[in-house]
Design an enzyme around this catalytic site. Structure first.
Site, mmCIF file in Angstrom:
data_model
loop_
_atom_site.group_PDB
_atom_site.id
_atom_site.type_symbol
_atom_site.label_atom_id
_atom_site.label_comp_id
_atom_site.label_asym_id
_atom_site.label_seq_id
_atom_site.Cartn_x
_atom_site.Cartn_y
_atom_site.Cartn_z
ATOM 1 N N LYS A 22 0.830 -1.220 0.000
ATOM 2 C CA LYS A 22 0.000 0.000 0.000
ATOM 3 C C LYS A 22 0.851 1.251 0.000
ATOM 4 C CE LYS A 22 -1.761 2.106 3.966
ATOM 5 N NZ LYS A 22 -1.481 3.500 4.000
ATOM 6 N N ASN A 23 1.874 1.322 0.864
ATOM 7 C CA ASN A 23 2.630 2.572 1.010
ATOM 8 C C ASN A 23 3.615 2.807 -0.115
ATOM 9 O OD1 ASN A 23 1.108 3.214 3.175
ATOM 10 N ND2 ASN A 23 2.590 2.526 4.704
ATOM 11 N N CYS A 120 -4.642 8.607 8.995
ATOM 12 C CA CYS A 120 -4.915 8.153 10.366
ATOM 13 C C CYS A 120 -4.547 9.235 11.372
ATOM 14 C CB CYS A 120 -4.107 6.891 10.664
ATOM 15 S SG CYS A 120 -4.460 5.564 9.521
ATOM 16 N N ARG A 125 0.688 15.507 13.064
ATOM 17 C CA ARG A 125 1.400 14.949 11.899
ATOM 18 C C ARG A 125 1.882 16.115 11.045
ATOM 19 N NH1 ARG A 125 -1.445 9.588 9.433
ATOM 20 N NH2 ARG A 125 0.655 9.307 8.581
ATOM 21 N N ASP A 310 3.802 0.501 12.053
ATOM 22 C CA ASP A 310 2.527 0.058 11.462
ATOM 23 C C ASP A 310 2.163 -1.362 11.849
ATOM 24 O OD1 ASP A 310 3.001 1.914 8.364
ATOM 25 O OD2 ASP A 310 2.410 2.524 10.383
ATOM 26 N N ARG A 402 -9.186 0.490 3.738
ATOM 27 C CA ARG A 402 -8.260 1.441 3.095
ATOM 28 C C ARG A 402 -6.960 0.739 2.728
ATOM 29 N NH1 ARG A 402 -6.546 6.262 6.454
ATOM 30 N NH2 ARG A 402 -5.145 6.343 4.675
#
Ligand code: EPZ
Length: 437
Positions: A22-23, A120, A125, A310, A402
């Site tokens: 995903k990232n 998230c 952030r 994560d 997601r």
């Protein structure tokens, strides 16, 4: 409301195939804006974050063709940024990775606009390191009214030497993308070393860029005039793989996790081995087995190659069922323990003070109605439900979807009793009786 219904206590057996990272995907899709031509992306995960980004590129004028479940072609030849539709901003506000659009637009057009990112909620952030890097490359960057706007002062970015004050995946990605077509040489120091950083560098190089050193703490980029089309296959998702490894650690049983790069899982495997989980590394798979009692351990999350933040919620859910007391220290985010309240509803014994969680293992968790507070917190709740006695309803599953492709189907194939059900929202006071009844 759609929820997951899990009847726990069943060991897992069988094989799970890991999807693309995903990232990596959420960095590579925006980077395709830099390419005047067709980028064919293979092993792309089918998750809502990639769908959102592909819709954003379509709004910008890209042509997106779905070839099959995990392959798309993106043609950004005719992308333009001066008439971006308002509908697009509702999408960019949803996800963290929307700020990569800034680096890509700056690199292609010398100007950029996007909303402040979503993602998230772990407390603060900031994006100061993104701004520091893009400014060093010759851009004026300002944030106002919920938007980030940037423009290259001389029309095209120029190379620079940049030292990141904090190891930041996002800032490393954004600066790398923008610098790929900047005039001259860029050196970025104290960069993130995650597998998805290397994947982005390999993607850019396969499209004609000159990026070296990804995976170390210094990346050197020689800017090129423009990037050409090509084909690129993404790496498998380290965190998705780790999540299924944690699931069998919690529920017991033996599974084969296929389509992985075992080296990327070293940090996760070594911690699970400390917890009495057996792991055998294959070429592109790992076999994970847990039959005896789980042992407690201590974990501190760090940037790669340390234990990934994560995976913190997922491994904490496993430690709730381990003998003894474990200490988990969150080394990256200020506030990544929101899911603990949900675990407590299932009987977990966890004390949190700032970035440290003290977890007293219990003989077993019990099913309850619980919420997914964010993507990885949701995965942790599913893991707890798989281990718990009785029925667990997981709400707010949109967060989980997601980042996890077909998590229900993949767990069902491993023998888990999980299904997605559409049930009315029960009044709080009735819920537990209703489930227990
Ligand atoms: C990426 O977020 C991931 N998201 C996160 O994964 C992951 O938790 C995080 O990296 C760390 O690995 C995506 O890749 C889309 P950072 P990012 O910039 O880039 C501070 C998931 O579950 N910082 O590496 O936002 C920051 O506050 C998601 O898949 C600054 O101070 O994280 C944090 O303490 C959740 N200034 C640390 O650096 C900045 O300008 C690491 O943040 C940027 C970051």
């Amino acid at each position: 409301m759609e929820k997951y219904l899990i009847n726990g206590g069943k060991p897992l057996q069988g094989e799970v195939e890991i999807s693309g990272a995903k990232n990596a995907a959420v960095a590579i899709i925006p980077a395709a804006i830099m390419v005047k031509g067709v980028c064919r992306l293979e092993n792309l995960p089918q998750i809502s974050d990639t769908d959102t980004l592909l819709r954003v590129l379509t709004y910008m004028g890209a042509v997106v063709r779905t070839i099959n479940r995990s392959t798309v072609e993106i043609d950004c030849t005719n992308v333009q940024i001066d008439r971006l539709p308002a509908d697009m901003w509702a999408l960019t506000r949803r996800i963290r990775a929307s700020y990569y659009l800034i680096g890509a637009m700056l690199g292609r057009f010398g100007a950029a606009r996007s909303t402040m990112p979503g993602g998230c909620n772990f407390g603060v952030r900031p994006i100061d390191q993104h701004i520091k890097g893009l400014t060093a490359l010759g851009a004026d960057v300002n944030v106002s009214g919920g938007f980030i706007r940037a423009a290259a002062k001389s029309g095209r970015l120029h190379g620079a030497r940049i030292y990141l004050d904090k190891v930041s995946v996002g800032a490393t990605v954004n600066i790398m993308i923008a610098a790929a077509t900047a005039e001259g040489r860029t050196v970025i120091e104290n960069v993130a070393r995650e597998p998805h950083i290397v994947d982005l560098a390999n993607f850019l190089n396969s499209m004609g860029a000159d990026v070296r050193g990804a995976g170390t703490d210094v990346i050197k980029i020689r800017g090129v005039k423009e990037l050409h089309g090509g084909t690129y296959a993404l790496i498998p998702d380290q965190i998705e793989a780790g999540t299924y490894m944690a699931a069998v650690a919690a529920a017991g049983g033996e599974i084969r996790v296929s389509n992985v790069i075992p080296k990327h899982l070293d940090c996760i495997s070594s911690k699970l081995r400390e917890m009495n989980v057996q792991i055998e590394d294959g070429d592109d798979y790992v076999i994970v087995k847990r039959e005896g009692p789980l042992r407690h351990t201590n974990i501190k999350t760090m940037p790669y190659p340390g234990f990934p933040t994560d995976m913190q919620p997922q491994i904490s859910a496993v430690l709730c069922c381990a003998d003894g007391v474990s200490i988990v220290t969150e080394g990256v985010w200020d506030n990544r323990y929101k899911y603990v309240d949900e675990l407590r509803k299932m009987g977990a014994q966890v004390q949190v003070q700032d970035r440290v969680a003290l977890i007293q293992g219990v003989p077993h968790l019990t099913g309850a109605t619980v919420k997914a507070c964010d993507l990885r917190a949701g995965a942790a709740i599913v893991i707890a439900g798989l281990a718990a006695e009785g029925a667990t309803y997981v709400e707010d599953i949109r967060f989980i979807e997601r980042g996890y492709q077909n998590i229900v189907g993949k767990l069902q194939a491993l023998g888990a009793d999980i299904q997605c059900v559409d049930v009315p929202d029960e009044p709080e006071e009735l819920r537990d009786d209703w489930i227990a009844g």
